[in-house]
Write a protein that holds these residues in place. Sequence first.
Motif, PDB file in Angstrom:
ATOM      1  N   GLU A  82       0.820  -1.214   0.000  1.00 31.05           N
ATOM      2  CA  GLU A  82       0.000   0.000   0.000  1.00 31.05           C
ATOM      3  C   GLU A  82       0.857   1.268   0.000  1.00 31.05           C
ATOM      4  OE1 GLU A  82      -3.278  -0.118  -0.323  1.00 31.05           O
ATOM      5  OE2 GLU A  82      -3.110  -2.308  -0.401  1.00 31.05           O
ATOM      6  N   LYS A  83       2.154   1.106  -0.238  1.00 34.04           N
ATOM      7  CA  LYS A  83       3.074   2.253  -0.202  1.00 34.04           C
ATOM      8  C   LYS A  83       2.632   3.357  -1.171  1.00 34.04           C
ATOM      9  CE  LYS A  83       7.477   1.278  -0.752  1.00 34.04           C
ATOM     10  NZ  LYS A  83       8.742   0.972  -1.473  1.00 34.04           N
ATOM     11  N   VAL A  84       2.753   4.614  -0.732  1.00 35.67           N
ATOM     12  CA  VAL A  84       2.432   5.769  -1.575  1.00 35.67           C
ATOM     13  C   VAL A  84       3.691   6.619  -1.721  1.00 35.67           C
ATOM     14  CG1 VAL A  84       1.007   7.835  -1.855  1.00 35.67           C
ATOM     15  CG2 VAL A  84       0.045   5.786  -0.769  1.00 35.67           C
ATOM     16  N   ALA A  85       4.087   6.858  -2.980  1.00 33.50           N
ATOM     17  CA  ALA A  85       5.250   7.706  -3.242  1.00 33.50           C
ATOM     18  C   ALA A  85       4.746   9.087  -3.655  1.00 33.50           C
ATOM     19  CB  ALA A  85       6.107   7.094  -4.350  1.00 33.50           C
ATOM     20  N   LYS A  86       4.894  10.062  -2.754  1.00 39.80           N
ATOM     21  CA  LYS A  86       4.441  11.420  -3.064  1.00 39.80           C
ATOM     22  C   LYS A  86       5.592  12.212  -3.667  1.00 39.80           C
ATOM     23  CE  LYS A  86       0.891  11.546   0.550  1.00 39.80           C
ATOM     24  NZ  LYS A  86      -0.251  11.577  -0.369  1.00 39.80           N
ATOM     25  N   PHE A  87       5.278  13.040  -4.664  1.00 40.21           N
ATOM     26  CA  PHE A  87       6.306  13.856  -5.307  1.00 40.21           C
ATOM     27  C   PHE A  87       5.653  15.087  -5.931  1.00 40.21           C
ATOM     28  CE2 PHE A  87       4.601  11.077  -8.517  1.00 40.21           C
ATOM     29  CZ  PHE A  87       4.707  11.737  -9.739  1.00 40.21           C
ATOM     30  N   SER A  88       6.480  15.984  -6.397  1.00 43.32           N
ATOM     31  CA  SER A  88       5.962  17.207  -7.027  1.00 43.32           C
ATOM     32  C   SER A  88       6.145  17.105  -8.545  1.00 43.32           C
ATOM     33  CB  SER A  88       6.718  18.432  -6.501  1.00 43.32           C
ATOM     34  OG  SER A  88       6.329  19.582  -7.212  1.00 43.32           O
ATOM     35  N   PHE A  89       5.047  17.246  -9.283  1.00 38.51           N
ATOM     36  CA  PHE A  89       5.108  17.191 -10.740  1.00 38.51           C
ATOM     37  C   PHE A  89       4.883  18.604 -11.284  1.00 38.51           C
ATOM     38  CE2 PHE A  89       3.201  16.720 -14.966  1.00 38.51           C
ATOM     39  CZ  PHE A  89       4.115  15.875 -15.576  1.00 38.51           C
ATOM     40  N   HIS A  90       5.972  19.248 -11.684  1.00 39.98           N
ATOM     41  CA  HIS A  90       5.911  20.613 -12.214  1.00 39.98           C
ATOM     42  C   HIS A  90       5.085  21.532 -11.307  1.00 39.98           C
ATOM     43  CE1 HIS A  90       7.887  19.543 -16.030  1.00 39.98           C
ATOM     44  NE2 HIS A  90       7.241  18.397 -15.885  1.00 39.98           N
ATOM     45  N   GLY A  91       5.359  21.412 -10.011  1.00 39.43           N
ATOM     46  CA  GLY A  91       4.742  22.320  -9.054  1.00 39.43           C
ATOM     47  C   GLY A  91       3.433  21.847  -8.469  1.00 39.43           C
ATOM     48  N   GLN A  92       2.880  20.758  -8.972  1.00 34.86           N
ATOM     49  CA  GLN A  92       1.626  20.293  -8.378  1.00 34.86           C
ATOM     50  C   GLN A  92       1.841  18.943  -7.681  1.00 34.86           C
ATOM     51  OE1 GLN A  92      -0.391  19.558 -12.566  1.00 34.86           O
ATOM     52  NE2 GLN A  92      -1.601  18.499 -11.027  1.00 34.86           N
ATOM     53  N   PRO A  93       1.113  18.713  -6.576  1.00 34.67           N
ATOM     54  CA  PRO A  93       1.307  17.462  -5.826  1.00 34.67           C
ATOM     55  C   PRO A  93       0.883  16.252  -6.657  1.00 34.67           C
ATOM     56  CG  PRO A  93      -0.579  18.687  -4.973  1.00 34.67           C
ATOM     57  CD  PRO A  93       0.096  19.588  -5.964  1.00 34.67           C
ATOM     58  N   ALA A  94       1.662  15.190  -6.564  1.00 36.13           N
ATOM     59  CA  ALA A  94       1.388  13.971  -7.327  1.00 36.13           C
ATOM     60  C   ALA A  94       1.764  12.772  -6.468  1.00 36.13           C
ATOM     61  CB  ALA A  94       2.192  13.976  -8.623  1.00 36.13           C
ATOM     62  N   GLU A  95       1.241  11.601  -6.835  1.00 36.43           N
ATOM     63  CA  GLU A  95       1.603  10.394  -6.094  1.00 36.43           C
ATOM     64  C   GLU A  95       1.542   9.167  -6.990  1.00 36.43           C
ATOM     65  OE1 GLU A  95      -1.406  10.498  -2.972  1.00 36.43           O
ATOM     66  OE2 GLU A  95      -2.498   8.885  -3.998  1.00 36.43           O
ATOM     67  N   LEU A  96       2.354   8.188  -6.635  1.00 38.28           N
ATOM     68  CA  LEU A  96       2.371   6.911  -7.340  1.00 38.28           C
ATOM     69  C   LEU A  96       2.251   5.781  -6.323  1.00 38.28           C
ATOM     70  CD1 LEU A  96       5.320   7.347  -9.921  1.00 38.28           C
ATOM     71  CD2 LEU A  96       2.863   7.489 -10.389  1.00 38.28           C
ATOM     72  N   LYS A  97       1.578   4.710  -6.723  1.00 39.10           N
ATOM     73  CA  LYS A  97       1.480   3.488  -5.931  1.00 39.10           C
ATOM     74  C   LYS A  97       1.859   2.318  -6.834  1.00 39.10           C
ATOM     75  CE  LYS A  97      -2.527   5.280  -3.352  1.00 39.10           C
ATOM     76  NZ  LYS A  97      -3.950   5.043  -3.039  1.00 39.10           N
ATOM     77  N   HIS A  98       1.984   1.129  -6.250  1.00 41.27           N
ATOM     78  CA  HIS A  98       2.166  -0.064  -7.066  1.00 41.27           C
ATOM     79  C   HIS A  98       0.958  -0.204  -7.999  1.00 41.27           C
ATOM     80  CE1 HIS A  98       5.681  -1.251  -4.884  1.00 41.27           C
ATOM     81  NE2 HIS A  98       5.027  -1.391  -3.743  1.00 41.27           N
ATOM     82  N   GLY A  99       1.226  -0.316  -9.290  1.00 41.87           N
ATOM     83  CA  GLY A  99       0.138  -0.433 -10.265  1.00 41.87           C
ATOM     84  C   GLY A  99      -0.264   0.870 -10.902  1.00 41.87           C
ATOM     85  N   SER A 100       0.334   1.991 -10.456  1.00 42.41           N
ATOM     86  CA  SER A 100       0.014   3.280 -11.088  1.00 42.41           C
ATOM     87  C   SER A 100       0.447   3.258 -12.549  1.00 42.41           C
ATOM     88  CB  SER A 100       0.731   4.423 -10.367  1.00 42.41           C
ATOM     89  OG  SER A 100       0.143   4.672  -9.114  1.00 42.41           O
ATOM     90  N   VAL A 101      -0.443   3.771 -13.404  1.00 38.58           N
ATOM     91  CA  VAL A 101      -0.148   3.839 -14.838  1.00 38.58           C
ATOM     92  C   VAL A 101       0.693   5.079 -15.117  1.00 38.58           C
ATOM     93  CG1 VAL A 101      -1.150   4.090 -17.144  1.00 38.58           C
ATOM     94  CG2 VAL A 101      -2.252   2.588 -15.472  1.00 38.58           C
ATOM     95  N   VAL A 102       1.883   4.880 -15.666  1.00 37.21           N
ATOM     96  CA  VAL A 102       2.738   6.025 -16.012  1.00 37.21           C
ATOM     97  C   VAL A 102       2.917   6.158 -17.529  1.00 37.21           C
ATOM     98  CG1 VAL A 102       3.978   6.055 -13.819  1.00 37.21           C
ATOM     99  CG2 VAL A 102       4.867   4.658 -15.703  1.00 37.21           C
ATOM    100  N   ILE A 103       2.571   5.102 -18.278  1.00 38.10           N
ATOM    101  CA  ILE A 103       2.575   5.164 -19.744  1.00 38.10           C
ATOM    102  C   ILE A 103       1.257   4.574 -20.236  1.00 38.10           C
ATOM    103  CG2 ILE A 103       3.572   4.187 -21.863  1.00 38.10           C
ATOM    104  CD1 ILE A 103       6.308   4.294 -20.564  1.00 38.10           C
ATOM    105  N   ALA A 104       0.558   5.326 -21.069  1.00 35.65           N
ATOM    106  CA  ALA A 104      -0.661   4.838 -21.721  1.00 35.65           C
ATOM    107  C   ALA A 104      -0.520   5.181 -23.204  1.00 35.65           C
ATOM    108  CB  ALA A 104      -1.902   5.487 -21.121  1.00 35.65           C
ATOM    109  N   ALA A 105      -0.315   4.158 -24.028  1.00 34.69           N
ATOM    110  CA  ALA A 105       0.033   4.400 -25.428  1.00 34.69           C
ATOM    111  C   ALA A 105      -0.899   3.669 -26.379  1.00 34.69           C
ATOM    112  CB  ALA A 105       1.477   3.958 -25.683  1.00 34.69           C
TER     113      ALA A 105
END
Length: 963
Positions: free
Chosen positions: A497-520
């Motif tokens: 259930e880990k949540v990786a919080k980060f800043s994406f070009h100034g706005q709050p963002a987060e990733l978890k296991h299974g987060s989609v980072v490429i949709a093509a």
Amino acid sequence: MIAGAASSSSSTSLSPLLRAARNRFSLSNSASSSSGVFSALRSHPVSGNRYLSFSSALRSIGCSSSRWSHGVDWRSPVSLRAQIATSSPLIERFQRRIATMAAEHPYKGIFTSLPKAGGEKLPYSIRILLESAIRNCDGFQVTKDDVEKIIDWENSAPKLVEIPFKPARVLLQDFTGVPAVVDLAAMRDAMKNLNSDPNKINPLVPVDLVIDHSVQVDVARAENAVEANMELEFKRNGERFGFLKWGSTAFRNMLVVPPGSGIVHQVNLEYLGRVVFNTDGILYPDSVVGTDSHTTMIDGLGVAGWGVGGIEAEATMLGQPMSMVLPGVVGFKMTGKLRDGVTATDLVLTATQMLRKHGVVGKFVEFHGQGLSQLSLADRATIANMSPEYGATMGFFPVDHVTLEYLKLTGRSDETVSMIEQYLRANKMFVDYSEPQQERVYSSYLELDLSEVEPCISGPKRPHDRVPLKEMKADWLACLNNKVGFKGFAIPKEEQEKVAKFSFHGQPAELKHGSVVIAAITSCTNTSNPSVMLGAALVAKKATELGLEVKPWVKTSLAPGSGVVTKYLLKSGLQKYLDQQGFNIVGYGCTTCIGNSGDLDESVSSAISENDIVAAAVLSGNRNFEGRVHPLTRANYLASPPLVVAYALAGTVNIDFDKEPIGTGKDGKSVYFRDIWPSNEEIAQVVQSSVLPDMFKSTYNAITKGNPMWNSLDVPAGTLYQWDPKSTYIHDPPYFKNMSLDPPGPFGVKDAYCLLNFGDSITTDHISPAGSINKDSPAAKFLMERGVDRRDFNSYGSRRGNDEVMARGTFANIRIVNKLMNGEVGPKTVHVPTGEKLYVFDAATKYKEAGQDTIILAGAEYGSGSSRDWAAKGPMLQGVKAVIAKSFERIHRSNLVGMGVIPLCFKAGEDAETLGLTGHERYTIDLPSSVSEIRPGQDITVELAYFDHGGILPYVIRQLMKQ
């Protein structure tokens, strides 16, 4: 039986079987038919066209002649005189010629006797092989015995007999095409150095090369993405493109389709595919071999086509017949029709799983049954495309009325379509579902009721690991728990259930296991199909209207397979909705499907790496092997284009679409999958109103005119290429250096070390990756030493014209698992004499410098995946002399033989583990010094001539010089 011996302190014995295909090689120095051919041709009483006929009662066809040749617009056939009387001098001369030759030809009368031999029940795909064999029967390259084996297919196929096959044409893409043209250029140099005529090296059959593998998704989610990516493509690849442009003028019979035109298989389907060839008035079925494994897509059009290695393709270009085992044919019957909401992608993933389970490696699959009349040509092409994923040589759909309608839709002329239909009807190669169907004989049988197909995706690491959509969430959670493998990531429960919080070009963002980072939305498999492309656009429209938005850190992209897709998306008014969800068009080529996905945003990459997140890619592609799509997406799922959009909107693969909302709409209410999914009727209406013949005509009328960047490339003229020793893209290969007129003979392997020890399913992506060049790799070091900046590394695939880079890129996949490394994953191995851990290339170099041979141990399905000749060339250049595996993928095994590397199979029930082999032994494999002394057992066939000559290309040169 040929045995290999392994010696070690434990004195383990090893007796692998030597398996390869014996190729019969003899050169034809002319593309024209030999005298023995014409007596097997019937004169067309009206047009003067000649063709093989399997029918004893031949009807007049009555059509105009249609010529296909490079440089001629075959869509506008040059009409002969409308009526030529049967008593005309032309026909009389031809008939006299037939009469004088008939006595010489072994198949005088074959057309009346064939039905009696059971020819009416032959699978359609086998009839194509038979026609080719009869037409090319010269008693030398193709013999009477070869033809009779095919006629008696039902009895001879189970015996694994070999036959020669001469395809009508060859198809290349640029990743595999560049090394092929490099080889041809080097062969010309070799001919000159051996005091022979370099111009003997020329394709004897039409060769089409489509540049589609070089565009990368550097810029996404932007209006100018197409232009920006093409500029970068030309900046990186200008030298390669210039080389291919030189090849298009230096070699006869070679058409090069410029970058930005589309994906090779979609261009083949919509434009290049002839269905029936007309060469100098002789009609015969179109057939093609291509240096891309998905060449099988053309099977959906009723054209026999499959993938071969670049080495085999080069020999085919130069007039050599292909040697192939006469295949068994699996009859796959389809009944019923697809339910509402089910796509062609769902169908192909279902069929792939069924066929993998049935076992179709090395076989043809022939689809038949009333269900086919419910499938569009584009749906059929989707199924045929994935033949490599289900393991078949070909997934064939015979020509019927659906095929003819598609030919008209895509701009083929009425005269051409009429000629195709009447030729195929006359030869009983046309399926008319309005008539009673003759039952065909097949080697084995499968049946699928289309109404039973349900929505699904495949993954996370293999195309045939199908997951029904309703089970996806449960399957994903199981994958997190399972031990590391094709269906497992071994993530501890407390970290799931880990949540990786980060800043994406100034706005709050987060990733978890299974987060989609490429949709093509990518790949020839799906972008040629208007139903799924417009279906994806309708999903985007419904989502936009409800107020849903794809998260900005998801790298979304749309790469159509041809300009036609753009035309109908614009005509439908739906492209704007795809744009609003980030699916802007990024280019016309393979992109993400072959690993050209481009970099992720640095903040996303860091969040994944620093938190060890199992990030996901969802793509409408055909391959999802580890490390292929992107180095940072450990989970990769194949899905239909509409599902790609749906998963992008959800932002995760950890979702049950039946029960959980995709997001919250602008009215604050939950939006579910069912709210954005279009009905089949909605899709059909948009297809009907938006996909028009003029779109195909206008697109392909302009295709060979190029674009300003292509047209501005300045290339030298001349038949010999002027090699630049400083080039890091195009390099004179070493295969023909110091070549003599006499072959060196076969070689044994003595006291060899094991370079690598692999398990099962080592793919060509593992052996010779096509994607990005890792900054710490031997290839990166080589490029930096020559002043190439890291940002200009480009991909391995783009550098296949340079053997020095590619030898260093062999076994450079960062996900490769080598048992010598005791669990450590990556492109390294143990140098056995010293125990050092080195990059594979560095270890191989150390062995070579010490004059020591090397071999590779492997499990089952070694070399599966893309048909990639560098997966054979690279090991050869590293000094590998043999590969000992449980089984080989067909194309890769032939490629190894073509490069003089011996493929050896363990005996049934044995492998490295059962024999106690660790890779720390020394290996000796004895081959007799004379080819004539090799006496294979009945289950062994060997490509003896190639071993004798040191590979297929030196063999071809020596044969050419004898003429």
